[in-house]
Enzyme design. Structure first.
Site, PDB file in Angstrom:
ATOM      1  N   HIS A 168      16.771   3.070  28.930  1.00 57.42           N
ATOM      2  CA  HIS A 168      16.012   3.919  29.176  1.00 57.42           C
ATOM      3  C   HIS A 168      15.662   5.635  29.857  1.00 57.42           C
ATOM      4  O   HIS A 168      17.219   6.524  29.739  1.00 57.42           O
ATOM      5  CB  HIS A 168      15.371   3.588  30.646  1.00 57.42           C
ATOM      6  CG  HIS A 168      13.742   4.298  31.392  1.00 57.42           C
ATOM      7  ND1 HIS A 168      12.637   4.351  30.819  1.00 57.42           N
ATOM      8  CD2 HIS A 168      14.008   5.677  31.850  1.00 57.42           C
ATOM      9  CE1 HIS A 168      11.837   5.208  31.034  1.00 57.42           C
ATOM     10  NE2 HIS A 168      12.637   5.826  31.947  1.00 57.42           N
ATOM     11  N   GLY A 203      -1.855   0.702  -6.951  1.00 61.63           N
ATOM     12  CA  GLY A 203      -0.643  -0.616  -5.370  1.00 61.63           C
ATOM     13  C   GLY A 203      -0.391   0.040  -4.764  1.00 61.63           C
ATOM     14  O   GLY A 203       0.311   1.309  -5.030  1.00 61.63           O
TER      15      GLY A 203
HETATM   16  P1  AMP Z   1       4.151  -4.491  -4.651  1.00 58.59           P
HETATM   17  O1  AMP Z   1       4.507  -5.686  -5.592  1.00 58.59           O
HETATM   18  O2  AMP Z   1       4.531  -4.972  -3.564  1.00 58.59           O
HETATM   19  O3  AMP Z   1       5.145  -3.294  -5.352  1.00 58.59           O
HETATM   20  O4  AMP Z   1       2.411  -3.964  -4.697  1.00 58.59           O
HETATM   21  C1  AMP Z   1       1.959  -3.759  -6.085  1.00 58.59           C
HETATM   22  C2  AMP Z   1       0.562  -4.021  -6.236  1.00 58.59           C
HETATM   23  O5  AMP Z   1      -0.399  -3.745  -6.837  1.00 58.59           O
HETATM   24  C3  AMP Z   1      -0.104  -5.569  -5.553  1.00 58.59           C
HETATM   25  O6  AMP Z   1      -0.660  -5.188  -4.469  1.00 58.59           O
HETATM   26  C4  AMP Z   1      -0.979  -5.733  -6.584  1.00 58.59           C
HETATM   27  O7  AMP Z   1      -2.062  -6.660  -6.150  1.00 58.59           O
HETATM   28  C5  AMP Z   1      -1.454  -3.948  -7.067  1.00 58.59           C
HETATM   29  N1  AMP Z   1      -1.695  -4.310  -8.447  1.00 58.59           N
HETATM   30  C6  AMP Z   1      -1.219  -4.622  -9.291  1.00 58.59           C
HETATM   31  N2  AMP Z   1      -2.378  -4.958 -10.528  1.00 58.59           N
HETATM   32  C7  AMP Z   1      -2.946  -4.146  -9.644  1.00 58.59           C
HETATM   33  C8  AMP Z   1      -4.690  -3.404 -10.615  1.00 58.59           C
HETATM   34  N3  AMP Z   1      -4.204  -3.018 -11.983  1.00 58.59           N
HETATM   35  N4  AMP Z   1      -4.806  -1.906 -10.266  1.00 58.59           N
HETATM   36  C9  AMP Z   1      -4.732  -1.730  -8.315  1.00 58.59           C
HETATM   37  N5  AMP Z   1      -3.933  -2.613  -8.193  1.00 58.59           N
HETATM   38  C10 AMP Z   1      -3.174  -3.108  -8.760  1.00 58.59           C
END
Ligand code: AMP
Ligand code: FAD
Length: 474
Positions: free
Chosen positions: A451, A188
C-alpha cells in the site's frame, strides 16, 4: 553436401529467434534464417515485433503520451508548460534508435549462444532441407534433423483499399509518417488500430476509426470494452461502430472513403488511411509442394498441441499457427518446441496467455470473458473494484477503470481477469501466475499487497468475489 544442423528455424521474429536461442542453449547446433530488411537495407532480426510491431509502437505510444500529458494531465498537478512542440524527426528517430538497439541485440545474442544466422528467404524442401535465397538471388541449401517454421504474419490488405504506403498505409507506414496527418482514417478498431490511432490523435490528428462490427472490442470482456469505449471518446477518437469501409480512393493528396452503416452509405475524406483489419499467417514461398505440411482454411500452418506439423521433424510456432497473434505466445511456443526437440518437458498453456492493449487507459486480460463463461454454461462469481477507490491511482490522477475477476462459483478457481485502467499491462502478470497455479480468488485475497499501489485493485477485486472488499460497498 549441404551443411547439416540439429535445428533450423525459419523466421527470426519473437517466436523464431527465441526458439533458436533456447535450442542452442540446450546444446543443439542451430541455424536461423530470416529475410527481414531493416530501414538501412541490412538484415534486421526480430521480425514484425521488433521492427514494425510491439517495440516501435510502444516507443511512439510513450512519446505521444508524454506530449499529450503536458496539456491534459500536468495542469491538474499545478504545472503548466507553454508552447510545447513535437519535433517529428526526433520523435520517429528515437523509435528507430530503439528498434536498431533491439534488432542488433538479437544478433549479439545469436553470437553469444552460437546460433548461425542466414540472411535470405527460406523454403522448406522435403527431407528437412531448407533452400535459402539471398537478396542477390544466390541460393544455398542447408539441412537439419528438425525444422521450426516461424514465418509470422503480414497485414491483411483490402482489395478496395490497397496499400500504396504513401496515402493508404499498414502498421509499418503508420509508424513512419513524416508529418502529423491532419485527418487520419483508421479501418478496424482492433489492437493495432486503437494503439496507432491513439499515437496520432495525441499529436493532434483528427482520427476517425471505422469498425465493421456493431460491438466495440468484442474480443475483450464487454464491461471492460464499454469503459474503454467511453474513455477513448474522451481522448477524441471518433470511433464509428457497425461502419464497414467499402471504397477508398486516392484523389490528389487525399483519400476519399465510403463506408456503410445501418443508415446507408456515407463519405469521409482523410489525409492518410491506416488499414488495420487484422493479420494473416505468412507462408508465401515457405513450403515446397511435396513437404506434406498442411495449411488450414485461414492459411495457418496446421499443428497439434505440441506445435508439431505431423511431418517428421517439422514444427511451427507463432503467428503462423493457431492461437492469439501475440509475441509472447510465439516466444513461449518457441521455448517449448526447442525443449521437446531436446527431449525435455516443454510447456505452453494457451488458456493463460495475457492480452494487453497499450492505449490510455490500458486494457489487459487473461482467461475467459463473462460472455464465454455464460455461453459455456460455467457457473461463476464476479468481483470488481474501481481504480477510483485506489489511493495510488488518485494520487497519479489516473483513477479510471476497474479490475474484474471471474471465479468458478463452486471451486472459486480464477477463470478470467479483465482490467482497464492505469498500469494494468503490469498488473495482469500477478493474475496469470495465480491462474497458471490454478489459484482461487481467495488465494489472491489472502496475499499481502503493498500500500499504496495499483495492485491493491487486484487484491480488492479478489475480495469482492466473496463480497468482502474493504474499500467499496459489496
Ligand atoms: P484485429 O483483427 O484485432 O486487428 O481487428 C481488425 C478489425 O477490423 C476487426 O474488428 C474487423 O471487424 C475490422 N474490419 C475488417 N474489415 C473491415 C472493413 N471493411 N471496414 C471496417 N472494419 C473492418
Ligand atoms: P514475426 O514477428 O512476423 O516474424 C516472422 C519473421 O520471419 C519475419 O522477420 C519475416 O521476415 C520472416 N520470414 C517469414 N517468412 C520467411 C521465410 N520464408 N524465410 C525467411 N524469413 C521469413 N504483440 C504483442 O504481444 N504485444 C504487442 O504490444 C504487440 N504490438 C503490435 C503492434 C503492431 C503495430 C503489430 C503489427 C503487431 C503487434 N504485436 C504485438 C503482434 C506481434 O508483433 C506478433 O504476434 C509477433 O511479431 C509474431 O511473432 P512471430 O515470430 O510469429 O512472427
Amino acid at each position: 553436401m549441404s551443411e547439416k544442423f540439429d535445428v533450423i528455424v525459419i523466421g527470426a521474429g519473437p517466436a523464431g529467434y527465441v526458439a533458436a536461442i533456447r535450442a542452442a542453449q540446450l546444446g543443439l547446433k542451430t541455424a536461423c534464417v530470416d529475410a527481414f530488411v531493416g530501414k538501412d537495407g541490412k538484415q534486421a532480426l526480430g521480425g514484425t515485433c521488433l521492427n514494425v510491431g510491439c517495440i516501435p509502437s510502444k516507443a511512439l505510444l510513450d512519446s505521444s503520451k508524454q506530449f499529450y500529458n503536458i496539456a491534459h494531465n500536468l495542469p491538474v498537478h499545478g504545472i503548466t508548460v507553454e508552447g510545447a512542440k513535437v519535433d517529428l524527426g526526433t520523435f520517429i528517430g528515437r523509435k528507430d534508435k530503439i528498434v536498431k538497439q533491439f534488432t542488433g541485440g538479437i544478433g549479439q545474442l545469436f553470437k553469444a549462444n552460437k546460433v548461425t544466422p542466414f540472411f535470405g528467404k527460406g523454403k522448406l524442401l522435403k527431407n528437412n532441407e531448407v533452400e535459402i535465397t539471398g537478396n542477390d538471388g544466390a541460393k544455398q541449401t542447408i539441412s537439419a534433423t528438425n525444422v521450426i517454421l516461424a514465418s509470422g504474419s503480414v497485414p491483411i490488405e483490402l482489395p478496395f483499399a490497397k496499400f500504396d504506403n504513401k496515402f493508404i498505409v499498414d502498421n509499418a507506414g503508420a509508424l513512419d509518417f513524416t508529418d502529423v496527418p491532419k485527418r487520419l482514417g483508421v479501418i478496424g478498431a482492433g489492437v493495432i488500430g486503437l494503439e496507432l490511432g491513439s499515437v496520432w490523435k495525441r499529436l493532434g490528428s483528427d482520427v476517425t476509426v471505422l469498425e465493421a462490427l456493431p460491438d466495440f472490442l468484442s474480443v475483450a470482456d464487454a464491461d471492460i470494452a464499454k469503459i474503454a469505449f467511453k474513455e477513448f471518446g474522451k481522448l477524441g477518437l471518433n470511433i464509428k461502430l457497425g461502419a464497414k469501409l467499402t471504397k477508398a480512393e486516392i484523389k490528389g493528396n487525399e483519400v476519399a472513403l465510403t463506408y456503410e452503416d445501418k443508415d446507408g452509405a456515407h463519405e469521409v475524406t482523410v489525409d492518410k488511411l491506416l488499414v488495420a483489419v487484422g493479420r494473416r499467417a505468412y507462408t508465401d514461398g515457405l513450403l515446397a509442394a511435396d513437404t506434406g505440411v498442411k495449411l488450414d482454411e485461414r492459411g495457418r500452418i496446421v499443428v497439434d498441441e505440441h506445435n508439431h506439423t505431423g511431418v517428421n521433424g517439422v514444427w511451427a510456432i507463432g503467428d503462423a499457427v493457431r492461437g492469439p497473434m501475440l509475441a509472447h505466445k510465439g516466444s513461449e511456443e518457441g521455448v517449448a518446441v526447442a525443449e521437446w526437440i531436446a527431449g525435455k518437458a516443454g510447456h505452453i498453456n494457451l488458456d493463460t496467455v495475457p492480452w494487453v492493449i497499450y492505449t490510455e487507459p490500458e486494457i489487459a486480460w487473461a482467461g475467459k470473458t463473462e460472455k464465454q463463461l455464460k455461453d459455456e454454461g460455467i457457473p461463476y462469481k464476479v468481483g470488481t473494484f474501481p481504480f477510483a477507490a485506489i489511493g495510488r491511482a488518485v494520487a497519479m490522477n489516473e483513477a479510471i477503470g476497474q479490475v474484474k475477476m471471474l471465479a468458478h462459483a463452486e471451486t472459486d478457481r480464477i477463470l478470467g481477469v479483465h482490467m482497464v485502467g492505469p498500469g494494468v499491462s503490469e498488473l495482469i502478470a500477478e493474475c496469470v501466475v495465480a491462474m497458471e497455479f490454478k489459484g482461487s480468488s481467495e488465494d489472491l485475497a489472502r496475499i499481502v499487497h503493498a500500500h499504496p499501489t495499483l495492485s491493491e485493485a487486484v487484491h480488492e477485486a479478489a475480495l469482492s468475489v466473496d463480497k468482502r472488499a474493504i474499500h467499496k460497498g459489496n
